[in-house]
Design a protein around this motif. Structure first.
Motif, short mmCIF file in Angstrom:
data_model
loop_
_atom_site.label_atom_id
_atom_site.label_comp_id
_atom_site.label_asym_id
_atom_site.label_seq_id
_atom_site.Cartn_x
_atom_site.Cartn_y
_atom_site.Cartn_z
N GLU A 60 0.82 -1.22 0.00
CA GLU A 60 0.00 0.00 0.00
C GLU A 60 0.85 1.26 0.00
N LYS A 61 2.17 1.09 0.00
CA LYS A 61 3.12 2.21 -0.01
C LYS A 61 2.90 3.16 1.16
N GLU A 62 2.65 2.59 2.32
CA GLU A 62 2.41 3.42 3.49
C GLU A 62 3.12 2.86 4.71
N GLU A 64 2.68 2.60 8.82
CA GLU A 64 1.68 2.77 9.86
C GLU A 64 2.40 3.03 11.18
N ARG A 83 -1.54 6.51 9.36
CA ARG A 83 -0.76 6.12 8.19
C ARG A 83 -0.07 7.33 7.58
N SER A 85 2.79 8.53 4.31
CA SER A 85 3.29 8.07 3.01
C SER A 85 4.70 7.49 3.16
N ARG A 86 5.02 6.51 2.32
CA ARG A 86 6.32 5.85 2.42
C ARG A 86 7.42 6.70 1.79
N ALA A 89 9.14 9.94 4.08
CA ALA A 89 8.34 9.81 5.29
C ALA A 89 8.73 10.85 6.32
#
Lengths: 160, 367
Positions: A60-62, A64, A83, A85-86, A89
């Protein structure tokens, strides 16, 4: 816990809350709300920050971020999640609210590459070498890294 | 004479340092102006390695995180797997687990006492503590086949029942250790030298301790009667009655006395547990470990280890391996936050004194 859930729902919009079992509250919020919710929960007696953790949801390119809080004389805990963003970050530090957050954020910066704005010392904590990809991310392959740095793993010879 | 500031490295190769931890001190004369803990000498990346191994393969991994008390590590991992996979544990296994954990607590506290007494120069007491810890390791050897890393717990129970006559062996060993408590008291705990050396050193108030996230005996030494065995009972702790030792002053002296009282309380608890222990099965069957998949979910579990709250946050994505595991270890905040605070203003001679009384275990910080 039920009372706390109702109060949180009143004060903060767009929060997803769930009590999967007694004495355990899961709260998922937007990243802008984290600081105010942590302050609110601290005021309600949940003043012991147990852990700040991070889960890398690679597909999910995130990332947590997980904040676990307890109120010491009472049973149960709250898991607060958000969450981010990757890519690039970045997040705000929570040291003004919880002093013991400092090493946890330092660790996440080193192992996941999350930049905490406002943190006084984001210096290396555990690691010795420089890494292109922070090592606890899911796309970091430990075997490949070992082969690149220390040479190939010798095959096991079978002896009679 | 003019004083000047110096940077001094304390540990990991230092006589006053137990464990692989280093502290950088800014000193002026004998006073410490600033202290910075540098962990990382034992970073093995266990949490990452756990993501590559199946649920059962992780048991030999988790116990190696902490050398002094591996059993509570096994316990949190087993509890987390049970919570995620919703496995029940039989009644007798709960009792065996509690006895096992209390034995480990006594052993771990004796190890801590060894380190502390050795640092203060009470070599005789240190040797006694090490000898008595060895007697407990002998018990573990008979029960599990291993002395330090036991790998005895299992999701759904324990690996095997007590061997024949083991109950009597526990009672005999604990009686012989308990018989030495007056000797320990007269040579160490009631000794004027210990009092002079430890009283008022590294003082922490209850509010400060709570604010900085202290747990375990560091918190209990400041007067807070908080113990996870009482707050959130696991294993068989809700079935027995036990006291939580507390001291008021929050200094090194209080912390060591809390350790002593806890050891004695643990021995009483083991006797109570042995008396009440029911008969029956010791484990529930789990699915084939090679094909075992655990449904999607997350869990946070915590136990009271010998150093305080030990927790594990674990996430499963429905696979045969953990997706993410993160240990919350008590030494982490004690060593990286509280130690740095307490060392400010202390003298160089008290670095080991404060560090060992906080019970900072370096492998637990690094993981």
């Amino acid at each position: 816990m039920d009372k706390l859930k109702q109060e949180l729902g009143l004060f903060f919009k767009d929060t997803q809350m769930d009590i999967p079992e007694a004495d355990r509250l899961l709260v998922s919020v937007k990243k802008e709300q984290i600081i105010s919710i942590l302050k609110f929960l601290k005021g309600k007696g949940y003043d012991h920050l147990v852990l700040i953790s991070c889960v890398d949801w690679f597909k999910e390119k995130e990332f947590e971020l997980v904040y676990i809080l307890t109120c010491y004389p009472e049973k149960g805990h709250i898991i607060l999640k958000t969450r981010i963003s990757r890519e690039n970050a970045e997040f705000k530090t929570v040291i003004p609210i919880f002093k013991n957050a400092e090493p946890y954020e330092r660790e996440l910066h080193e192992l996941f590459g999350i930049n905490f704005a406002g943190h006084p010392r984001l210096t290396p904590l555990f690691l010795e070498r420089e890494y292109k990809i922070p090592p606890f991310r899911k796309d970091f392959d430990t075997r490949k890294y070992v082969e690149e740095v220390f040479g190939p793993i010798p095959p096991v010879e079978e002896t009679e | 004479m003019r004083k000047r500031e110096l940077e001094m490295f304390f540990g990991p190769q230092h006589l006053g340092m137990v464990g692989n931890l280093s502290i950088t001190l800014q000193v002026e004369g004998d006073r410490i102006l600033k202290a910075e803990t540098n962990p990382g000498y034992l970073h093995r990346g266990f949490e990452k390695l756990m993501e590559y191994r199946s649920w059962i393969q992780n048991f030999p991994m988790v116990c190696r995180i902490n050398v002094v008390e591996p059993d509570s590590m096994e316990m949190v991992y087993a509890m987390a797997v049970e919570k995620l996979a919703k496995i029940e544990v039989p009644e007798r296994a709960h009792y065996i687990r509690s006895i096992y954990l209390e034995l480990a607590r006594v052993g771990s506290h004796l190890f801590g006492l060894w380190a502390y007494a050795n640092m203060l120069g009470f070599d005789t007491v240190a040797q006694w503590a090490m000898y008595h810890r060895d007697l407990i390791l002998d018990l573990f050897e008979e029960l599990t086949g291993a002395r330090v890393y036991h790998i005895y717990l299992w999701p759904g129970g324990v690996r095997r029942d007590f061997p024949e006559g083991f109950k009597d062996k526990i009672v005999n060993t604990l009686h012989s250790i308990g018989g030495c408590v007056p000797d320990y008291d007269s040579t160490f705990f009631n000794n004027r030298l210990f009092y002079e050396r430890a009283k008022g050193i590294g003082r922490l108030t209850c509010e400060e301790a709570k604010e900085l996230g202290a747990v375990g005996q560091v918190l209990r030494a400041t007067g807070a009667k908080l113990d996870i065995r009482k707050i959130e009972p696991y294993a068989a702790y809700q079935d027995i009655d036990f006291a939580v030792p507390v001291r008021e002053d929050g200094d090194t002296f209080s912390r060591i006395w809390v350790i002593r009282d806890e050891m004695i309380e643990s021995v009483h608890m083991i006797f109570k547990l042995l008396d009440k222990m029911p008969q029956g099965e010791v484990y529930n069957k789990v699915p084939n470990p090679f094909k075992w998949k655990i449904p999607k979910g997350e869990a946070y579990v915590r136990v009271e280890s010998s150093r305080g709250e030990l927790g594990l946050y674990m996430v499963s994505n429905g696979g045969d391996k953990p997706y993410r595991a993160h240990f919350r270890t008590p030494s982490y905040t004690h060593g990286l936050v509280i130690l740095e605070k307490l060392l400010k203003g202390a003298s160089i001679a008290d670095v080991g004194n404060i560090m060992i009384s906080l019970y900072v275990v370096a492998p637990e910080i690094d993981r």
